[in-house]
Design a protein around this motif. Structure first.
Motif, PDB file in Angstrom:
ATOM      1  N   GLU A 100      -2.645  -3.738  -3.296  1.00  0.00           N
ATOM      2  CA  GLU A 100      -2.226  -2.496  -3.965  1.00  0.00           C
ATOM      3  C   GLU A 100      -2.828  -1.282  -3.256  1.00  0.00           C
ATOM      4  N   GLU A 101      -4.105  -1.351  -2.918  1.00  0.00           N
ATOM      5  CA  GLU A 101      -4.761  -0.243  -2.213  1.00  0.00           C
ATOM      6  C   GLU A 101      -4.131  -0.004  -0.849  1.00  0.00           C
ATOM      7  N   ALA A 102      -3.616  -1.081  -0.227  1.00  0.00           N
ATOM      8  CA  ALA A 102      -2.981  -0.955   1.083  1.00  0.00           C
ATOM      9  C   ALA A 102      -1.549  -0.455   0.975  1.00  0.00           C
ATOM     10  N   GLY A 103      -1.061  -0.244  -0.245  1.00  0.00           N
ATOM     11  CA  GLY A 103       0.287   0.274  -0.439  1.00  0.00           C
ATOM     12  C   GLY A 103       1.374  -0.764  -0.305  1.00  0.00           C
ATOM     13  N   LEU A 104       1.025  -2.043  -0.401  1.00  0.00           N
ATOM     14  CA  LEU A 104       2.008  -3.115  -0.204  1.00  0.00           C
ATOM     15  C   LEU A 104       2.684  -3.521  -1.508  1.00  0.00           C
ATOM     16  N   ILE A 105       2.032  -3.276  -2.617  1.00  0.00           N
ATOM     17  CA  ILE A 105       2.575  -3.655  -3.915  1.00  0.00           C
ATOM     18  C   ILE A 105       2.142  -2.596  -4.923  1.00  0.00           C
ATOM     19  N   ALA A 106       3.035  -2.261  -5.861  1.00  0.00           N
ATOM     20  CA  ALA A 106       2.744  -1.168  -6.796  1.00  0.00           C
ATOM     21  C   ALA A 106       3.118  -1.595  -8.213  1.00  0.00           C
ATOM     22  N   PRO A 107       2.222  -2.278  -8.903  1.00  0.00           N
ATOM     23  CA  PRO A 107       2.533  -2.729 -10.266  1.00  0.00           C
ATOM     24  C   PRO A 107       2.646  -1.563 -11.229  1.00  0.00           C
ATOM     25  N   GLY A 108       3.377  -1.815 -12.326  1.00  0.00           N
ATOM     26  CA  GLY A 108       3.432  -0.820 -13.383  1.00  0.00           C
ATOM     27  C   GLY A 108       2.170  -0.877 -14.226  1.00  0.00           C
ATOM     28  N   ARG A 109       2.150  -0.067 -15.258  1.00  0.00           N
ATOM     29  CA  ARG A 109       0.981  -0.020 -16.145  1.00  0.00           C
ATOM     30  C   ARG A 109       1.425  -0.147 -17.602  1.00  0.00           C
ATOM     31  N   ASP A 110       0.631  -0.858 -18.361  1.00  0.00           N
ATOM     32  CA  ASP A 110       0.869  -0.960 -19.798  1.00  0.00           C
ATOM     33  C   ASP A 110       0.531   0.394 -20.420  1.00  0.00           C
ATOM     34  N   PRO A 111       1.504   1.044 -21.080  1.00  0.00           N
ATOM     35  CA  PRO A 111       1.240   2.388 -21.630  1.00  0.00           C
ATOM     36  C   PRO A 111       0.185   2.417 -22.719  1.00  0.00           C
ATOM     37  N   THR A 112      -0.093   1.274 -23.302  1.00  0.00           N
ATOM     38  CA  THR A 112      -1.064   1.268 -24.403  1.00  0.00           C
ATOM     39  C   THR A 112      -2.505   1.148 -23.927  1.00  0.00           C
ATOM     40  N   ASN A 113      -2.732   0.491 -22.792  1.00  0.00           N
ATOM     41  CA  ASN A 113      -4.119   0.281 -22.351  1.00  0.00           C
ATOM     42  C   ASN A 113      -4.335   0.524 -20.853  1.00  0.00           C
ATOM     43  N   GLY A 114      -3.243   0.798 -20.113  1.00  0.00           N
ATOM     44  CA  GLY A 114      -3.378   1.095 -18.688  1.00  0.00           C
ATOM     45  C   GLY A 114      -3.540  -0.122 -17.802  1.00  0.00           C
ATOM     46  N   TYR A 115      -3.431  -1.331 -18.375  1.00  0.00           N
ATOM     47  CA  TYR A 115      -3.575  -2.537 -17.570  1.00  0.00           C
ATOM     48  C   TYR A 115      -2.371  -2.695 -16.631  1.00  0.00           C
ATOM     49  N   ARG A 116      -2.638  -3.272 -15.463  1.00  0.00           N
ATOM     50  CA  ARG A 116      -1.557  -3.545 -14.515  1.00  0.00           C
ATOM     51  C   ARG A 116      -0.588  -4.567 -15.101  1.00  0.00           C
ATOM     52  N   LEU A 117       0.720  -4.330 -14.836  1.00  0.00           N
ATOM     53  CA  LEU A 117       1.759  -5.272 -15.226  1.00  0.00           C
ATOM     54  C   LEU A 117       2.677  -5.489 -14.027  1.00  0.00           C
ATOM     55  N   TYR A 118       2.861  -6.741 -13.654  1.00  0.00           N
ATOM     56  CA  TYR A 118       3.658  -7.086 -12.482  1.00  0.00           C
ATOM     57  C   TYR A 118       5.006  -7.627 -12.931  1.00  0.00           C
ATOM     58  N   ALA A 119       6.083  -6.956 -12.476  1.00  0.00           N
ATOM     59  CA  ALA A 119       7.435  -7.342 -12.825  1.00  0.00           C
ATOM     60  C   ALA A 119       7.976  -8.345 -11.803  1.00  0.00           C
ATOM     61  N   ALA A 120       9.220  -8.778 -12.015  1.00  0.00           N
ATOM     62  CA  ALA A 120       9.835  -9.777 -11.129  1.00  0.00           C
ATOM     63  C   ALA A 120       9.856  -9.309  -9.684  1.00  0.00           C
ATOM     64  N   GLU A 121      10.165  -8.030  -9.473  1.00  0.00           N
ATOM     65  CA  GLU A 121      10.217  -7.524  -8.096  1.00  0.00           C
ATOM     66  C   GLU A 121       8.834  -7.528  -7.442  1.00  0.00           C
ATOM     67  N   ASP A 122       7.786  -7.366  -8.242  1.00  0.00           N
ATOM     68  CA  ASP A 122       6.426  -7.434  -7.702  1.00  0.00           C
ATOM     69  C   ASP A 122       6.079  -8.868  -7.293  1.00  0.00           C
ATOM     70  N   VAL A 123       6.542  -9.839  -8.077  1.00  0.00           N
ATOM     71  CA  VAL A 123       6.320 -11.241  -7.737  1.00  0.00           C
ATOM     72  C   VAL A 123       7.011 -11.567  -6.416  1.00  0.00           C
ATOM     73  N   ASP A 124       8.269 -11.093  -6.268  1.00  0.00           N
ATOM     74  CA  ASP A 124       8.995 -11.329  -5.017  1.00  0.00           C
ATOM     75  C   ASP A 124       8.285 -10.662  -3.849  1.00  0.00           C
TER      76      ASP A 124
END
Length: 253
Positions: free
Chosen positions: A25-49
């Motif tokens: 993520e720091e290298a800019g290779l993957i950009a997960p979303g964030r849970d709006p309630t707690n700010g935790y990273r959330l990885y969607a299907a496109e992130d898995v791919d």
């Protein structure tokens, strides 16, 4: 909306550490979303791919800093990228099978079950050498020199006789020894020792390059200091060897 994974869940699913996921993520290779309630990273299907593609490139030897331009941007790009990765993995499997067959035949010969020509004993190792180089440097090398040049180099390696392969490896050892001595004694890479090492390196290249050019030799030398993998190989015993070799080749090639 498809399944979304927390960072720990994706780490468990993929076998990649949480620290590695954060690094990508720091290298800019993957950009997960964030849970709006707690700010935790959330990885969607496109992130898995995307993570799968990153890991395939890492397996093929691509440095993290070189991955971004190679990642697909569309569905068609991803299909094309996976086809390339599949071809490379099949080649890796075939080369490993060749090495396994070589070991099996050697064991059979030792048990008196068959006769094996000396040249056969080295086939698997040459295939393995080509495969290792492809995995570590293939993507960049093919991008820089083209498929035709790299395929020709691989044919040269696979076509080596037992004696040629031994001489080639001996030259590599002589170069490493000379570099370590030169750096320890602060020899001038533009001087006579630099000329000698440059010539040794040119001879070494002659076993794998179908044709030689000064420009290509100097370009390869520059990669020895630009690519951390090359630098690590030459600097493994004495730091500064890669830069000294580059300077010697630039001065004398």
């Amino acid at each position: 909306m498809g399944r979304r994974y927390k960072i720990g869940e994706l780490a468990e699913l993929s076998g990649v550490s949480v620290r590695a996921l954060r690094f990508y993520e720091e290298a800019g290779l993957i950009a997960p979303g964030r849970d709006p309630t707690n700010g935790y990273r959330l990885y969607a299907a496109e992130d898995v791919d995307r993570l799968q593609e990153i890991l395939l490139l890492r397996h093929l030897g691509v440095a993290v800093r070189d991955i971004a331009p190679l990642l697909s941007t569309t569905s068609d790009d991803r299909v094309a990228a996976l086809v390339r990765h599949l071809d490379e993995l099949i080649a890796e499997r075939d080369q490993l099978n060749t090495l396994i067959a070589t070991v099996e035949r050697t064991l059979a010969e030792m048990r008196g079950e068959l006769d094996m020509a000396d040249s056969e004993k080295f086939e698997g190792f040459k295939y393995r050498l080509v495969e290792d180089n492809e995995r570590r440097y293939g993507v960049e090398a093919r991008g820089r020199y083209g498929d035709e040049a790299i395929d020709a180099t691989n044919r040269e390696v696979l076509g080596m006789s037992e004696r040629e392969c031994a001489t080639w490896q001996e030259l590599d050892a002589r170069i490493l020894e000379a570099l370590a001595s030169a750096v320890r004694t602060s020899a001038d890479p533009a001087g006579p020792e630099g000329a000698r090492v440059c010539e040794l390196h040119r001879q070494w290249l002659g076993y794998t390059w179908p044709s030689y050019s000064v420009e290509a030799h100097r370009g390869l030398a520059e990669s020895y200091v630009a690519d951390e993998r090359f630098t690590a190989y030459y600097d493994r015993d004495v730091p500064g060897c890669a830069a000294w070799l580059r300077d010697a080749i630039v001065a004398h090639a």
